[in-house]
Design an enzyme around this catalytic site. Structure first.
Site, PDB file in Angstrom:
ATOM      1  N   CYS A 113       7.134  13.473  33.263  1.00  0.00           N
ATOM      2  CA  CYS A 113       6.250  12.702  34.149  1.00  0.00           C
ATOM      3  C   CYS A 113       6.447  13.044  35.625  1.00  0.00           C
ATOM      4  O   CYS A 113       5.573  12.775  36.446  1.00  0.00           O
ATOM      5  CB  CYS A 113       6.452  11.208  33.939  1.00  0.00           C
ATOM      6  SG  CYS A 113       6.008  10.714  32.279  1.00  0.00           S
ATOM      7  N   HIS A 250       3.457   7.653  40.323  1.00  0.00           N
ATOM      8  CA  HIS A 250       3.193   8.010  38.932  1.00  0.00           C
ATOM      9  C   HIS A 250       2.740   6.751  38.203  1.00  0.00           C
ATOM     10  O   HIS A 250       3.325   5.678  38.360  1.00  0.00           O
ATOM     11  CB  HIS A 250       4.467   8.568  38.292  1.00  0.00           C
ATOM     12  CG  HIS A 250       4.385   8.688  36.812  1.00  0.00           C
ATOM     13  ND1 HIS A 250       3.329   9.301  36.177  1.00  0.00           N
ATOM     14  CD2 HIS A 250       5.217   8.266  35.823  1.00  0.00           C
ATOM     15  CE1 HIS A 250       3.513   9.247  34.867  1.00  0.00           C
ATOM     16  NE2 HIS A 250       4.655   8.619  34.627  1.00  0.00           N
ATOM     17  N   ASN A 280      -0.683   6.320  30.838  1.00  0.00           N
ATOM     18  CA  ASN A 280       0.282   7.226  31.457  1.00  0.00           C
ATOM     19  C   ASN A 280      -0.080   8.662  31.063  1.00  0.00           C
ATOM     20  O   ASN A 280       0.076   9.038  29.906  1.00  0.00           O
ATOM     21  CB  ASN A 280       1.689   6.841  30.964  1.00  0.00           C
ATOM     22  CG  ASN A 280       2.776   7.741  31.527  1.00  0.00           C
ATOM     23  OD1 ASN A 280       2.497   8.777  32.106  1.00  0.00           O
ATOM     24  ND2 ASN A 280       4.024   7.342  31.325  1.00  0.00           N
TER      25      ASN A 280
HETATM   26  N1  ACO Z   1       1.964  -4.582  20.850  1.00  0.00           N
HETATM   27  C1  ACO Z   1       2.490  -5.765  20.531  1.00  0.00           C
HETATM   28  N2  ACO Z   1       3.822  -6.010  20.495  1.00  0.00           N
HETATM   29  C2  ACO Z   1       4.630  -4.975  20.812  1.00  0.00           C
HETATM   30  C3  ACO Z   1       4.142  -3.710  21.155  1.00  0.00           C
HETATM   31  C4  ACO Z   1       2.746  -3.530  21.170  1.00  0.00           C
HETATM   32  N3  ACO Z   1       2.166  -2.357  21.496  1.00  0.00           N
HETATM   33  N4  ACO Z   1       5.184  -2.895  21.425  1.00  0.00           N
HETATM   34  C5  ACO Z   1       6.292  -3.624  21.261  1.00  0.00           C
HETATM   35  N5  ACO Z   1       5.972  -4.875  20.894  1.00  0.00           N
HETATM   36  C6  ACO Z   1       6.863  -5.990  20.598  1.00  0.00           C
HETATM   37  C7  ACO Z   1       8.261  -5.527  20.237  1.00  0.00           C
HETATM   38  O1  ACO Z   1       8.331  -5.165  18.863  1.00  0.00           O
HETATM   39  C8  ACO Z   1       9.067  -6.753  20.552  1.00  0.00           C
HETATM   40  O2  ACO Z   1       8.932  -7.665  19.500  1.00  0.00           O
HETATM   41  P1  ACO Z   1      10.189  -8.551  19.005  1.00  0.00           P
HETATM   42  O3  ACO Z   1      10.551  -9.385  20.196  1.00  0.00           O
HETATM   43  O4  ACO Z   1       9.625  -9.297  17.875  1.00  0.00           O
HETATM   44  O5  ACO Z   1      11.257  -7.565  18.634  1.00  0.00           O
HETATM   45  C9  ACO Z   1       8.369  -7.337  21.781  1.00  0.00           C
HETATM   46  O6  ACO Z   1       7.057  -6.763  21.774  1.00  0.00           O
HETATM   47  C10 ACO Z   1       9.044  -7.000  23.080  1.00  0.00           C
HETATM   48  O7  ACO Z   1       9.350  -5.608  23.105  1.00  0.00           O
HETATM   49  P2  ACO Z   1      10.073  -4.930  24.313  1.00  0.00           P
HETATM   50  O8  ACO Z   1      10.201  -3.472  24.052  1.00  0.00           O
HETATM   51  O9  ACO Z   1      11.299  -5.679  24.648  1.00  0.00           O
HETATM   52  O10 ACO Z   1       8.961  -5.186  25.427  1.00  0.00           O
HETATM   53  P3  ACO Z   1       9.041  -4.965  26.974  1.00  0.00           P
HETATM   54  O11 ACO Z   1       8.725  -6.196  27.665  1.00  0.00           O
HETATM   55  O12 ACO Z   1      10.272  -4.217  27.379  1.00  0.00           O
HETATM   56  O13 ACO Z   1       7.796  -3.981  27.198  1.00  0.00           O
HETATM   57  C11 ACO Z   1       7.381  -1.660  27.569  1.00  0.00           C
HETATM   58  C12 ACO Z   1       7.776  -2.705  26.577  1.00  0.00           C
HETATM   59  C13 ACO Z   1       5.977  -1.914  28.049  1.00  0.00           C
HETATM   60  C14 ACO Z   1       7.436  -0.287  26.904  1.00  0.00           C
HETATM   61  C15 ACO Z   1       8.356  -1.733  28.774  1.00  0.00           C
HETATM   62  O14 ACO Z   1       9.678  -1.698  28.322  1.00  0.00           O
HETATM   63  C16 ACO Z   1       8.143  -0.608  29.726  1.00  0.00           C
HETATM   64  O15 ACO Z   1       7.139  -0.572  30.411  1.00  0.00           O
HETATM   65  N6  ACO Z   1       9.100   0.311  29.846  1.00  0.00           N
HETATM   66  C17 ACO Z   1       8.933   1.452  30.678  1.00  0.00           C
HETATM   67  C18 ACO Z   1       8.245   2.456  29.869  1.00  0.00           C
HETATM   68  C19 ACO Z   1       7.597   3.462  30.706  1.00  0.00           C
HETATM   69  O16 ACO Z   1       6.989   3.184  31.699  1.00  0.00           O
HETATM   70  N7  ACO Z   1       7.739   4.688  30.263  1.00  0.00           N
HETATM   71  C20 ACO Z   1       7.191   5.756  30.852  1.00  0.00           C
HETATM   72  C21 ACO Z   1       7.968   6.103  32.097  1.00  0.00           C
HETATM   73  S1  ACO Z   1       8.564   7.647  32.050  1.00  0.00           S
HETATM   74  C22 ACO Z   1       7.282   8.531  31.708  1.00  0.00           C
HETATM   75  O17 ACO Z   1       6.288   8.328  32.334  1.00  0.00           O
HETATM   76  C23 ACO Z   1       7.357   9.521  30.572  1.00  0.00           C
END
Ligand code: ACO
Length: 323
Positions: A113, A250, A280
């Site tokens: 990224c 980004h 993204n």
């Molecule tokens: N739809 C519904 N529920 C979901 C989904 C989905 N698509 N994905 C995960 N969940 C559920 C999980 O299973 C979990 O359920 P549980 O509590 O029953 O176990 C719950 O939602 C919470 O999951 P978390 O992973 O803890 O959710 P979080 O609030 O951390 O959000 C996210 C996840 C959006 C991926 C966040 O962690 C994030 O934005 N991280 C950064 C990721 C990123 O930006 N990556 C790219 C940057 S680097 C690059 O660009 C390559």
């Protein structure tokens, strides 16, 4: 001294738009969860014949047209991509061939990224050292091909597209009032490899593999790394949040962007966000957002623009420039 000035910009998307509602039909997710956690509402997904090279070529052609140059006027093409058409040759030589360019050099650069920040910085170095006069810098991705479409934790986050700029060597006075790239800062730390990676590759599994991510872990590190490297850019130029006209980060996640801007005291009116429309797009996200903002006529000559990215590796970096 030589300054690297952006003289043209362009972007391209695949035709097909996939909304969150459409994803609800294939994976256990919902629009409200995706919007609340990420800000994403839709993304473009490549179809038949739409590849990183074809999207990159389209974006590149627009950038060249705006800059008023042809392939004959370029010395180099650098393509930032994690999703090349082939393992080799590079997507850059593919685009070079599509543009009918038979001179100079073209190569790919892989920093996930952060790829566009790394490519822009590299191009700046070639221009400032006198090795090139004009470089086409492209970020082109088809992240949809790396996604495990059964993994709801990742498949909702990414999209496809390409953006490009023409970067040209111009005379500057060595002052921060010069047009062009004023400061560039790159970082990486491979100890974070397991937090965001693709579980395949020619040398290991002989497969392309799928993207795997510990989302929470990435989130935890993102804001600190982004703001640290931006503080370095501010220190190097004796600028601050007040001196920035546009913050074009980004586009990974709206929450990361908002938190970074808040920590840096950057006014929300200066922050460019298109992740809601694109998802993204990895290395393509910054040049797409830059191109869209410039195309809308909002960026005025002489304004300052702060670009930043963080991604797999981890890699991260920032570029501060004057339009
Ligand atoms: N739809 C519904 N529920 C979901 C989904 C989905 N698509 N994905 C995960 N969940 C559920 C999980 O299973 C979990 O359920 P549980 O509590 O029953 O176990 C719950 O939602 C919470 O999951 P978390 O992973 O803890 O959710 P979080 O609030 O951390 O959000 C996210 C996840 C959006 C991926 C966040 O962690 C994030 O934005 N991280 C950064 C990721 C990123 O930006 N990556 C790219 C940057 S680097 C690059 O660009 C390559």
């Amino acid at each position: 001294m030589i300054r690297s000035v952006i003289t043209g910009f362009g972007h391209a998307f695949p035709k097909r738009v996939v909304t969150n509602q459409e994803l609800e039909k294939t994976v256990d997710t919902n629009d409200a969860w995706i919007v609340q956690r990420t800000g994403i509402k839709q993304r473009h997904i490549a179809g038949e014949g739409e590849t990183s090279a074809s999207l990159g070529e389209a974006a590149g052609r627009k950038a060249m047209e705006r800059a008023g140059v042809t392939a004959d006027d370029l010395d180099m093409i650098i393509v930032a991509t994690t999703t090349p058409d082939n393992t080799f040759p590079s997507t850059a030589v593919n685009i070079q061939n599509r543009l009918g360019m038979k001179h100079g050099a073209a190569f790919d650069l892989q920093a996930v990224c952060s790829g566009f920040i790394f490519a822009l910085t590299s191009a700046d170095m070639y221009l400032r050292s006198g090795q090139a006069k004009r470089i086409l810098v492209i970020g082109a991705e088809t992240m949809s091909k790396l996604i495990d479409w059964e993994d709801r934790t990742t498949c909702v986050l990414f999209g496809d597209g390409a953006g490009a700029v023409v970067l040209e060597a111009q005379e500057g006075r060595g002052l921060t009032s010069d047009r062009g790239i004023l400061s560039a800062h790159l970082r990486s730390d491979g100890s974070h490899k397991d937090k965001l990676f693709v579980d395949g590759g020619p040398s290991t599994t002989q497969t392309v593999g799928h993207l795997r991510m510990q989302g929470r872990e990435v989130f935890k590190h993102a804001v600190g790394m982004i703001t640290d490297v931006i503080e370095d850019a501010f220190a190097a130029t004796q600028m601050d949040a007040e001196s920035i006209d546009w913050f074009i980060p980004h586009q990974a996640n709206k929450r990361i962007i908002d938190a970074s801007a808040k920590k840096l005291n950057i006014d929300p009116s200066k922050v460019v966000i298109n992740v809601d429309q694109t998802g993204n797009t990895s290395a393509a996200s910054i040049p797409i957002a830059l191109s869209q903002t410039a195309e809308s006529g909002r960026i005025e000559e002489g304004q300052t623009i702060l670009l930043e990215a963080m991604g797999g590796g981890f890699t991260w970096g920032a570029v501060l420039l004057r339009w």
